[in-house]
Write an enzyme that holds these catalytic residues in place. Sequence first.
Site, short mmCIF file in Angstrom:
data_model
loop_
_atom_site.label_atom_id
_atom_site.label_comp_id
_atom_site.label_asym_id
_atom_site.label_seq_id
_atom_site.Cartn_x
_atom_site.Cartn_y
_atom_site.Cartn_z
N HIS A 98 51.39 -84.71 62.65
CA HIS A 98 51.01 -84.12 61.57
C HIS A 98 49.67 -84.81 61.24
O HIS A 98 49.71 -86.21 61.09
CB HIS A 98 51.65 -84.05 60.34
CG HIS A 98 52.94 -83.34 60.48
ND1 HIS A 98 53.05 -82.13 60.97
CD2 HIS A 98 54.26 -83.76 60.49
CE1 HIS A 98 54.56 -81.60 61.20
NE2 HIS A 98 55.17 -82.89 60.70
N ASP B 206 50.92 -77.15 65.03
CA ASP B 206 49.87 -77.37 64.39
C ASP B 206 49.06 -76.57 63.61
O ASP B 206 47.88 -76.44 63.68
CB ASP B 206 48.95 -77.73 65.87
CG ASP B 206 49.58 -78.46 66.88
OD1 ASP B 206 49.88 -79.91 66.36
OD2 ASP B 206 49.44 -78.37 67.99
N GLY C 63 46.32 -86.75 72.41
CA GLY C 63 44.97 -86.28 72.56
C GLY C 63 44.41 -85.41 73.26
O GLY C 63 43.35 -85.02 73.86
P1 GDP Z 1 50.76 -79.75 61.67
O1 GDP Z 1 51.58 -80.26 62.81
O2 GDP Z 1 51.35 -78.22 61.34
O3 GDP Z 1 50.96 -80.51 60.37
O4 GDP Z 1 49.33 -79.67 62.02
P2 GDP Z 1 48.30 -80.67 62.70
O5 GDP Z 1 48.00 -81.91 61.64
O6 GDP Z 1 48.56 -81.01 64.00
O7 GDP Z 1 46.99 -79.66 62.70
C1 GDP Z 1 46.49 -79.06 61.72
C2 GDP Z 1 45.02 -79.91 61.73
O8 GDP Z 1 44.01 -79.14 60.90
C3 GDP Z 1 44.69 -81.35 61.29
O9 GDP Z 1 43.82 -81.96 61.86
C4 GDP Z 1 44.44 -80.99 59.86
O10 GDP Z 1 43.58 -82.19 59.12
C5 GDP Z 1 43.48 -79.73 59.80
N1 GDP Z 1 43.69 -78.84 58.66
C6 GDP Z 1 44.66 -78.18 57.92
N2 GDP Z 1 44.35 -77.57 57.05
C7 GDP Z 1 43.09 -77.44 57.36
C8 GDP Z 1 41.82 -76.35 56.62
O11 GDP Z 1 42.44 -75.73 55.79
N3 GDP Z 1 40.65 -76.47 57.30
C9 GDP Z 1 40.45 -77.48 58.00
N4 GDP Z 1 39.01 -77.49 58.45
N5 GDP Z 1 41.20 -78.12 58.63
C10 GDP Z 1 42.72 -78.37 58.31
#
Ligand code: GDP
Length: 424
Positions: free
Chosen positions: A40, A12, A303
């Site tokens: 993701h 995440d 969730g």
């Molecule tokens: P992954 O599994 O590594 O792809 O990560 P996730 O998608 O589960 O979690 C990352 C969360 O942070 C998601 O809700 C993204 O939309 C959000 N996100 C990613 N980069 C940023 C950022 O720079 N700022 C903010 N506020 N949210 C971000």
Amino acid sequence: MVRAVVGANWGDEGKGKITDMLAKEADIIVRFQGGANAGHTIINDYGRFALHTLPSGVFYDHTTSIIGNGVALNIPVLFQEIQSVVERGVPKPKILVSDRAQMVMSYHILMDTYEEERLAGKSFGSTKSGIAPFYSDKYAKIGFQVSELFDEELLKEKVTRVCEQKNVLLEHLYHKPLLKPEDLLKELLEYRRIVEPYVCDTSAYLYEAVKAGKNILLEGQLGSLKDPDHGIYPMVTSSSTLAAFGAIGAGIPPYEIKKIITVCKAYSSSVGGGAFVSEIFGEEADELRKRGGDKGEFGATTGRPRRMGWFDCVASRYGCRIQGTTDVAFTVLDVLGYLDEIPVCVGYEIDGEVTKEFPTTAKLERAKPLLQTLPGWKSDIRGIRKYEELPPNCRKYVEFVEEQLGFPITMISNGPGRDDIIYR
Ligand code: GDP
């Protein structure tokens, strides 16, 4: 050139966003491990998507998405996902599925669920997607490989063998209904029908692509600390989350991976059990959870509220080192703009001694965080595109973390969107 996008921590970290962003200039995006157990979140011109199995590069019509041999392939989930993105106006993605990938079967999901039930309070916090039983079977050599779908004689013999073995557990350990070979055969033939148009010798395809100088991204799932070898065993996932495994899970030469972009979030979050040294609780955690990510820190698959913590330099330095990091992408920095002061974990105290080395699990359980407090910047940094334009305290935070990590932060993400990025 081949680049890997992987996580430094517990998952995440924002790999989906970084992959989606880099995919603009990529030809091929490959998933090389993991399955539908983690998600993701991607926000782009088409909207907000939670992907589990599709690579995060599916949103461009110039990219080819590959499900590599290392993936736990859940065929119904994959094709539901394809349908759901197409329904929302995304061009139909070009997808190739490795003929050497193995499939998650319905009984893997059942076994996962029954085992969590059996362990009750001592469970591993599985998402019940069948991942652990799937990889157990793969290495026990009783898994089903996509290529085997095209040999019905082999399938008939194998479903009987699998039922014999699984039914012992179902009857005596779990006290649940037994499997029937004919049902498994039906399930497999249905999978064949769905997957057939996409099946390909993907390592041969990638070999040619590498030779032709194509731009290839390997997309990891979860992060270093969930790696079965180098992570917080046994609270880990069941396939390697490391860039090195990208070579195996995609079927490409290891020396072709020229860049390893390790994604590191500006604070910590974790799902499932296991030691989490810099964890915070109560209102402090609720506030960060509510503000985190793009819609709060809640699992994309389940969730579930994520566990929250301050940035952990010890865990992240280790996480970057074990990935073989060439570049750090530092994400979700914008979220910290509300804090007057920002604590950062700079060491672990274990049995009265301070260390900066990430220990094995038993010691980790005893570690207490050594915190250092940095001043906050108390402003909204979204929309900023130049490093020099970030508030001084924000740059100090980035530079402090970079020094602690020992790896260059070359990208800073200050918002969930594709363009919310500062290159250094
Ligand atoms: P992954 O599994 O590594 O792809 O990560 P996730 O998608 O589960 O979690 C990352 C969360 O942070 C998601 O809700 C993204 O939309 C959000 N996100 C990613 N980069 C940023 C950022 O720079 N700022 C903010 N506020 N949210 C971000």
